[in-house]
Design a protein around this motif. Structure first.
Motif, PDB file in Angstrom:
ATOM      1  N   ALA A   1       0.839  -1.204   0.000  1.00  0.00           N
ATOM      2  CA  ALA A   1       0.000   0.000   0.000  1.00  0.00           C
ATOM      3  C   ALA A   1       0.871   1.250   0.000  1.00  0.00           C
ATOM      4  O   ALA A   1       0.583   2.236  -0.717  1.00  0.00           O
ATOM      5  N   LYS A   2       1.954   1.234   0.777  1.00  0.00           N
ATOM      6  CA  LYS A   2       2.883   2.373   0.811  1.00  0.00           C
ATOM      7  C   LYS A   2       3.482   2.604  -0.571  1.00  0.00           C
ATOM      8  O   LYS A   2       3.565   3.749  -1.053  1.00  0.00           O
ATOM      9  N   LEU A   3       3.895   1.488  -1.227  1.00  0.00           N
ATOM     10  CA  LEU A   3       4.444   1.591  -2.573  1.00  0.00           C
ATOM     11  C   LEU A   3       3.399   2.137  -3.542  1.00  0.00           C
ATOM     12  O   LEU A   3       3.703   3.009  -4.381  1.00  0.00           O
ATOM     13  N   ALA A   4       2.151   1.686  -3.395  1.00  0.00           N
ATOM     14  CA  ALA A   4       1.079   2.173  -4.271  1.00  0.00           C
ATOM     15  C   ALA A   4       0.848   3.656  -4.051  1.00  0.00           C
ATOM     16  O   ALA A   4       0.640   4.422  -5.020  1.00  0.00           O
ATOM     17  N   VAL A   5       0.896   4.122  -2.814  1.00  0.00           N
ATOM     18  CA  VAL A   5       0.720   5.548  -2.518  1.00  0.00           C
ATOM     19  C   VAL A   5       1.855   6.348  -3.124  1.00  0.00           C
ATOM     20  O   VAL A   5       1.635   7.397  -3.755  1.00  0.00           O
ATOM     21  N   LEU A   6       3.101   5.831  -2.940  1.00  0.00           N
ATOM     22  CA  LEU A   6       4.256   6.544  -3.512  1.00  0.00           C
ATOM     23  C   LEU A   6       4.181   6.569  -5.038  1.00  0.00           C
ATOM     24  O   LEU A   6       4.494   7.596  -5.677  1.00  0.00           O
ATOM     25  N   ASP A   7       3.737   5.442  -5.653  1.00  0.00           N
ATOM     26  CA  ASP A   7       3.565   5.414  -7.111  1.00  0.00           C
ATOM     27  C   ASP A   7       2.505   6.438  -7.539  1.00  0.00           C
ATOM     28  O   ASP A   7       2.665   7.132  -8.545  1.00  0.00           O
ATOM     29  N   ALA A   8       1.413   6.509  -6.749  1.00  0.00           N
ATOM     30  CA  ALA A   8       0.347   7.466  -7.081  1.00  0.00           C
ATOM     31  C   ALA A   8       0.865   8.894  -6.967  1.00  0.00           C
ATOM     32  O   ALA A   8       0.573   9.755  -7.822  1.00  0.00           O
ATOM     33  N   ILE A   9       1.638   9.167  -5.933  1.00  0.00           N
ATOM     34  CA  ILE A   9       2.197  10.522  -5.758  1.00  0.00           C
ATOM     35  C   ILE A   9       3.152  10.838  -6.905  1.00  0.00           C
ATOM     36  O   ILE A   9       3.099  11.925  -7.494  1.00  0.00           O
ATOM     37  N   ALA A  10       4.011   9.863  -7.240  1.00  0.00           N
ATOM     38  CA  ALA A  10       4.958  10.076  -8.337  1.00  0.00           C
ATOM     39  C   ALA A  10       4.196  10.288  -9.638  1.00  0.00           C
ATOM     40  O   ALA A  10       4.547  11.159 -10.453  1.00  0.00           O
TER      41      ALA A  10
END
Length: 132
Positions: A111-120
């Motif tokens: 989920a953290k990776l998905a959030v960071l991907d979404a932010i990026a």
């Protein structure tokens, strides 16, 4: 027994030579001796019967105690198996709990990776708008 047989033989030989009154006395003595021997034999039989009865009762008690010991041993092994099964079950539940925690941690990391991907992705989209 051979001594008694010899005594009886001697008594018969002597009785043949003695007067009638002595024969009667010998009969009385023989009767008394026979009665005493019979009573002694009866006592020995009764004593043997009592001993056999006591031994039989002791054997029965020993068998009952042995059966109880066997039952106690079986019950103990059953409790040990149940404890072993309970221990195995507890270990399995602990493993499942640990796996669930590890899975939850991995999900949080994804989920953290998905959030960071979404932010990026959002940052790249904003930069792309500015570049136009």
């Amino acid at each position: 027994m051979s001594v008694r047989a010899k005594n009886a033989e001697d008594a018969v030989t002597a009785a043949e030579k003695e007067a009638h009154n002595k024969v009667v006395a010998r009969i009385e003595q023989a009767h008394t001796a026979a009665t005493a021997a019979t009573e002694k034999a009866n006592q020995e039989v009764k004593s043997a019967k009592d001993t056999a009865s006591r031994n039989w009762n002791a054997l029965g008690a020993k068998i009952a105690a042995d059966v109880q010991a066997l039952k106690a041993g079986i019950a103990q092994r059953k409790r040990e198996r149940q404890a072993g099964r309970a221990d195995h079950y507890a270990e399995r539940l602990e493993w499942e709990a640990g796996f669930s925690i590890d899975y939850a941690v991995a999900s949080i990391e994804q989920a953290k990776l998905a959030v960071l991907d979404a932010i990026a992705g959002r940052v790249e989209a904003e930069e792309a708008k500015k570049a136009v």
